[in-house]
Structure formats: C-alpha cells, structure tokens
Design a protein around this motif. Structure first.
Motif, mmCIF file in Angstrom:
data_model
loop_
_atom_site.group_PDB
_atom_site.id
_atom_site.type_symbol
_atom_site.label_atom_id
_atom_site.label_comp_id
_atom_site.label_asym_id
_atom_site.label_seq_id
_atom_site.Cartn_x
_atom_site.Cartn_y
_atom_site.Cartn_z
ATOM 1 N N ARG A 1 -78.719 93.555 29.106
ATOM 2 C CA ARG A 1 -78.519 92.549 28.276
ATOM 3 C C ARG A 1 -77.492 91.680 28.727
ATOM 4 O O ARG A 1 -77.553 90.344 28.636
ATOM 5 C CB ARG A 1 -78.479 92.583 26.795
ATOM 6 C CG ARG A 1 -79.983 93.199 26.286
ATOM 7 C CD ARG A 1 -79.751 93.864 24.826
ATOM 8 N NE ARG A 1 -80.751 94.185 23.961
ATOM 9 C CZ ARG A 1 -80.978 95.074 23.178
ATOM 10 N NH1 ARG A 1 -79.822 95.399 22.446
ATOM 11 N NH2 ARG A 1 -82.062 95.312 22.744
ATOM 12 N N PHE B 1 -86.039 97.055 21.730
ATOM 13 C CA PHE B 1 -86.019 96.252 22.753
ATOM 14 C C PHE B 1 -85.042 94.739 22.574
ATOM 15 O O PHE B 1 -84.373 94.389 22.973
ATOM 16 C CB PHE B 1 -87.505 95.828 23.119
ATOM 17 C CG PHE B 1 -87.362 95.555 24.655
ATOM 18 C CD1 PHE B 1 -87.301 96.519 25.770
ATOM 19 C CD2 PHE B 1 -87.288 94.067 25.114
ATOM 20 C CE1 PHE B 1 -87.452 96.035 27.053
ATOM 21 C CE2 PHE B 1 -86.911 93.789 26.407
ATOM 22 C CZ PHE B 1 -87.242 94.668 27.234
ATOM 23 N N MET C 1 -79.669 99.450 27.616
ATOM 24 C CA MET C 1 -79.875 98.060 27.281
ATOM 25 C C MET C 1 -78.855 97.195 27.222
ATOM 26 O O MET C 1 -78.824 96.026 27.511
ATOM 27 C CB MET C 1 -80.766 97.930 25.830
ATOM 28 C CG MET C 1 -82.161 98.950 26.139
ATOM 29 S SD MET C 1 -83.362 97.836 26.863
ATOM 30 C CE MET C 1 -83.541 96.314 25.956
#
Length: 238
Positions: free
Chosen positions: A203, A77, A199
């Motif tokens: 992001r 993560f 992700m």
C-alpha cells in the motif's frame, strides 16, 4: 472499501503473488483441507484430553487452507484501520468457530463438495464486492458485515466436514474441539499478520491502486474455478 474506477494495466509482483496463492487454491482444492495420513492415524489412536496436539492441528489446518486465506485477504484488502479489521475478522471468526464446533459435536454430515463450492463462491463474492460490481449491477451495496458473518458460518462447516474425517474419540471430544478451534484462531492470526505486513508494504507503493483491480480479478477467477471444481465433484463423486 470498494474499488470503482481502477483498471488493470500489466502484472506486478503483488498481483503475481496473489495469483500464485489463487493457483495453489485451485491445484490444491481437493487437498487444501484434507486430513494428512499421519495426523489421521495419530488422532485415531489417542483418547481423552489432548489439548496441545489439537491446537497444533487446528493451526496447521487453517494455515494450509488456501481458500480461507484468500477469503481473509479479500475481507481486509481495502481495510486500513485496525478497529475495522478487528470487526470483520471477529465476525468471520465467530461464524466459522460456531459451525465448526457444532458441526463436529452434532456430527452434521454435509457433503464437503457442497460446502467447499460455497466457500469458493465466498472468495468470488468478496472479490466482486471489492471491485464495486454489486453497486453497478444491483444499484446498492450489500451489507458486508452480514456477508462476512454468513460466509464465516459456511467456512466453519467446511472445517467441520474435514474434522469429522479425524474420527475423534468421544472421550474428551468437547475440550479437544475447543482446543482445535483455538488452534484455528492462532493459525488465522498468523495468516492475518502475514497478509497485513505484505499489504502494508504494498500500500505504500504507487502500484497498489494501479494493480488492486487485477489482484481482485485473480481472486474472483480462483473463487469461480474452485466453485466449479467442487460442483463437478458433487455431481460426479458418489
């Protein structure tokens, strides 16, 4: 890698997606790693080396293992550099590959409810680690690499308990196990690639740091509920 000062404000699409994955882990907790009837029947009928079928079964097993995917999501993560991602994913792979092969080869008959309860705790642990809970509670940061390896060992035992349900033939057992493990790694790489792409897009948006806390809370809740679900099964099921 840890989150110290973020606070959830309201849901967002990435958080909703993670919550959906968590929901799948909870509602499919008993069957996420279950042996499909057709697969079990096929395995029961074949003997000798069957490498490609076991590669396929290994990949399928990992991709449908929502608890493994949630843990993998928690691990990467807050990892941005590929060398760091490679290190942690390799530690996880070494752990689950070792105990998966040894557990099946030596027929370690461990309760699947017990192992899956620990796997649920691993998801909750990683989410708590991501939000900096241990630093606040304990005053120090546990070794994340060691934790990833140790939980990888338990995830491998979880795989082993399910693979044992296949009743694999003794003839060609070791090469078939290795093929199954190769399939697991392929499935893990596919899942990891999907997670990293998603992700990567998230992001780049302002919402990442705004909702990262909520996403990890969702994972933490999923882990604790999965732990409780399996614990009840351990107590109730004879």
């Amino acid at each position: 890698m840890s989150l110290h000062s973020l606070r959830a404000v309201r849901p967002s699409f990435p958080v909703a997606a993670i919550a959906l994955l968590a929901l799948l882990a909870l509602t499919g907790g008993a069957s996420a790693h279950g042996v499909d009837t057709s697969d079990a029947g096929y395995i029961a009928e074949i003997t000798g080396w069957n490498l490609l079928p076991y590669v396929y079964l290994g990949a399928k097993h990992m991709i449908t293992g929502y608890d493994h995917i949630l843990f993998l999501l928690g691990v990467i993560f807050f990892l941005y550099r590929m060398e760091h991602i490679g290190t942690y994913v390799s530690l996880f792979a070494i752990g689950h590959s070792t105990t998966m092969v040894l557990g099946v080869y030596f027929n370690w008959a461990i309760s699947s409810y017990f192992i899956d309860a620990i796997i649920g705790l691993s998801v909750a642990y990683k989410a708590l680690d991501n939000i900096g809970a241990f630093q606040r509670w304990l005053g120090f940061q546990p070794n994340t690499k060691a934790a990833t390896l140790i939980f990888g060992l338990f995830h491998g035992l979880g795989l082993a308990t399910k693979v044992l349900e296949y009743n694999m033939a003794e003839d060609g057992l070791l090469p078939n196990l290795i093929a199954f493990n190769v399939g697991v790694e392929i499935g893990q790489l596919l899942a990891l690639a999907t997670i990293l792409i998603a992700m990567g897009f998230w992001r780049r948006t302002r919402s990442f740091w705004k909702y990262a806390y909520s996403a990890n809370v969702a994972m933490m809740c999923a882990g604790f509920v999965l732990f409780g679900y399996q614990l009840v099964g351990l107590i109730v099921v004879p």
